[in-house]
Write an enzyme that holds these catalytic residues in place. Structure first.
Site: not given
Lengths: 277, 297, 277, 297
Positions: B58-59
């Site tokens: 996830y960023e």
């Protein structure tokens, strides 16, 4: 040396009207208490910088504190729009809002360039995107070895960075754990830095030699603000209030309801909203 | 059997079918750059069924997250607590995305066109928008730097348009070798998974072509929900129906998720009922996780 | 997926003659065991890349494994010269050595650029230094916002990176703690990566969510090599053998004595020298 | 009293005087980028005497190290174990050095010229060197990016030369506004501390001028050990003699250091006696920590 100030005094001293302010925290450790204090002090004409404006900038924008927003994703994560941000952009309410829009990759690189004392960051970015045509701060450089064209954005150097962290020691050294986002970068990139913390402790209790610690001489002021990230969260202290994020959608949709909510929970609250929210 | 009747009769929703179809396309050794909403649902469903070792990134910086409930945001505590490691956001975009470490990136948006360009920025003119959308977030670089991207979004005539109002994330541009001409070396959007069908780009023109219909969905339904004269592959595949295991895993995950997100509501607040997806572009098929505006970040 | 190989097999498989190899570790965690295995396998014509060549490259160069050295500081830290490196540069013994010389800042940035998939790194570097005139890989770019001239160096992308780490788990995930140097960067920048470790364990025991962990899918091969950093050190395992670093000055000063030492302690050692040293 | 007699009579060595003189110039709020050897000795002496809160940063990534013994290398375990935090080397050079966070950087080298340019690369031509020195390491950027730099090195006619063979680290170039003309915004080498004296750049020409002599040192001795016609300030200061506390702290630190570095010698090895400083440019006055070749990194 780091000053230990009340949150009120820290905001009063280091966030003048018309300054460029970055409240950072990537989902985690968003400095809501500090944002609310900015609202209470009726700051005006701020340039707000933040990758993900989130509820806190929705509130600042809706209360008319901002002249300009520099951002890369302006939604309520997993819920939908930021209605106050939309209202400002679509209908100039309560005042017009200039926007400078980037991608996450570019903004993260721009903060890193600011921390690194570079005038710009280079990245493989924005390929084919219409964003380039609408932002004169997206330019390009040619690699002097391969001839490739790379995107370039100016370094971000806010006047003041505001972040929330787990704890500070009595010298003002600060520990950040969990999702650290761009917090180290924004503190090092900014001209001054305010850190709100859950606790001030004799010993930082950093779990690893490589823990993210910001030395006291990188920080202008530390303010104690337990719960200061709510409804965002503090890893090791309290969870994210996802239900509030969902509820914000309806609170913020209507101008009057938004204003009522802000009056009741922020303006007329002697402490900040996180004490009640 | 009419379309509506077919859907009503099926023991699953079209949104469930979309998530399951997307999950099936993921491999155990994929390294996925996951967005919130439909991509997160599909990736975690894959992880909980046939791809237990899949890596989800996830960023927010969490590498190898294994959440027990779906995150509402890209940086929920669940992600960091279950991740193998959590890195800074500049490092995430520089070393992991730009560094070419991601095998599959996920994209969605408010509009997609026939060359799989995506708009998640504005409806109407940029400077005087009819709808100001959240924006690109990680998407412009996800589109260019993952080895390939999968688009997951609900299909309507308003969202599948002939030409997007704004290219936030470049797909195949004007088609053909447009990516190559811009110096982009990755494969781009090799798959589009909707609630009606699966599309893939034509190998030469790069125009999206329907390659499989979901069970109970007709060609006419797809045509009706596409803003350009959509083409169909010949032969045209049919997506297999969800298995009992897929459906129960999906529903368990969503139930856990909805319960978790309703907890911890602000003290002293009187929240409204769970908000409906009242955004003009939101069909709201999967409460809390299906808002197309939230998909790319 | 990560392969678990013996050190012999890992070097045999991934370090062909004439390849570009970076054994990294900034003072800490220097992969001596792997370097000795390269010596034992009589690799030739290597391009050796490393910020601080240290004793391990002195040994590789003295044994004739290297054709070229890319470096930024080539001494025996706190002691003096690397005599084998000097002998190669000054007298072409045992063979000529081409050098490409950078500063630390530039090499660190070049590894970071390699990890980040960029063709080059930019920095405020080399201002007024004569190094620029002797290295065609030091060029410049102009900032498209301020017009300032910045130094540029090409990204480092070695064929193979070799690092030593505290431990790997059974899936091949690797934990590095303490002075992490450029190890993460070189692993991510290289086409393949070999990691030697003190231990292979069921659980990495990472002390913090932000610990430096390299996921198994970034690593080509893991080889168990307890003590594999000696006479360098492994934080949490064993200290630096400073006395050996001091002793190396006299061992390495003379060609014959050096060769004898290498024969006795490396070539004729069935395991590597760190088992005896 | 002859120079030699003066030195012999003094209850301290000229190397000790150099370390003490350098330590005195550091402030409690300084953030120092510390090299191995004389700088590390001076910085830690300052920390153990008048500047207990001074921040010592070593380029290995250790921020705020408080070593009990001097490190032999720039990355000894002692540094990481006592540091406030340890960052990666790319971060160290990007955020901390280039980011402008360092108030004082230390430099040394094999040669220094009258405009405080430093050579730590080669004696003789670059491509066919008479002596290949270790090289610049962190020095080229320390010279340009610290707010100011202090040079600490033993003074001889061979090391203090009219023109360095090679400019590794730029001082004032050809003098005058040469730094400004290159776009360098920092103050540069504002102090040179040797075992004989203290020099500072002339405010206008930037040529080094002796501003203070160490106790027992004569002008003639300085002239003899300088490879250009050295100038003296008027009035010329005299460095105060080391205090008892300074000397005992320094000697305790060195004793602890020498004991620590002799421990842990390789099993089965028969080390030679501690090597003499036999490098052509090494005076070897402080065993183990005074090699000029090792000073900058």
């Amino acid at each position: 040396m780091t000053e230990f100030l009340s949150l009120h005094d820290a905001i009063a001293a280091y966030v003048p009207d018309a300054s460029t302010v970055a409240l950072e925290g990537f989902t985690h450790l968003i400095p809501f208490a500090a944002g609310h204090e900015i609202v209470r002090q009726r700051k005006r004409d701020l340039t707000l910088v933040r990758m993900t404006p989130d509820l806190i900038y929705d509130q600042l924008i809706g209360m008319g504190c901002a002249r300009k927003l520099v951002f890369s994703w302006g939604g309520n994560p997993g819920v939908g729009s930021l209605h106050r941000l939309r209202d400002a952009v679509e209908h100039a309410w309560p005042r017009p809002l200039e926007i400078e829009e980037h991608s996450h990759a570019a903004m993260a690189a721009a903060y890193a360039a600011g921390a690194a004392g570079l005038p710009c960051a280079i990245l493989r970015g924005y390929a084919g995107s219409d964003l380039v045509a609408h932002n004169t701060n997206i330019r390009s450089v040619e690699c002097p070895f391969t001839g490739e064209t790379l995107a370039a954005v100016p370094a971000l150097r806010p006047d003041v960075a505001i972040v929330h962290a787990q704890r500070a020691d009595r010298a003002g050294n600060v520990l950040i754990e969990g999702i650290t986002g761009v917090q180290k970068e924004v503190v090092l990139a900014a001209r001054s830095a305010i850190v709100t913390v859950e606790e001030i402790v004799p010993d930082l209790r950093a779990p690893s030699p490589n823990s993210t610690v910001l030395p006291h001489w990188t920080i202008t002021a530390v303010a104690l603000a337990p719960g200061g990230a709510r409804p965002s969260y503090a890893h090791g202290y309290y969870p994210r209030d996802n239900a509030f994020y969902i509820a914000w959608d309806s609170i913020s949709r209507d101008r009057d309801q938004f204003t009522r909510w802000m009056r009741e929970h922020v303006l007329e609250s002697s402490t900040s909203v996180e004490a009640v929210a | 059997m009419s379309d509506v009747a077919a859907e009503r009769a099926a023991p699953w929703s079209s949104a469930e079918m979309m998530a399951i179809a997307a999950a099936r396309l993921l491999r155990n050794d994929d390294v996925c750059f996951v967005g919130i909403g439909a991509p997160s649902l599909a990736c975690n469903l894959a992880r909980l069924t046939h791809a237990p070792d899949i890596t989800l990134i996830y960023e927010s910086g969490t590498v190898g997250a294994r959440p027990d409930v779906l995150p509402l945001s890209i940086g929920d505590p669940e992600l960091c607590e279950t991740a193998r490691t959590t890195v800074s956001v500049p490092e995430m975009f520089a070393y992991w995305l730009q560094g070419g470490r991601i095998s599959v990136g996920f994209l969605g948006g408010a509009q997609l066109d026939r060359f799989a360009n995506i708009n998640s920025s504005v409806i109407g003119p940029y400077d005087t928008p009819k709808v100001r959308l959240p924006g690109g977030g990680g998407a412009p670089e996800i589109a260019a730097l993952c080895r390939q991207t999968y688009v997951v979004m609900a299909q309507t005539r308003r969202s599948f348009v002939k030409r997007v109002d704004f290219v936030t994330s470049f797909g195949f541009g004007e088609g053909g070798d447009h990516r190559q001409r811009l110096g982009i070396t990755t494969a781009g959007p090799t798959l589009v998974i909707t609630d009606l069908c699966v599309m893939r780009p034509d190998p030469t023109t790069k125009e999206l072509v329907v390659t499989a219909l979901h069970p109970g969905v007709t060609r006419e339904q797809v045509i009706e929900n596409t803003g350009w004269p959509i083409r169909f592959a010949d032969p045209l595949d049919k997506t297999s129906s969800p298995t009992t295991d897929e459906l129960s895993t999906l529903r368990d995950l969503q139930r856990r998720t909805n319960e978790a997100h309703a907890r911890g509501l602000a003290r002293g607040q009187t929240p409204r009922a769970q908000p409906e997806g009242s955004d003009p572009l939101d069909r709201g098929q999967i409460p809390q996780v299906s808002d197309p505006l939230a998909r790319t970040t």
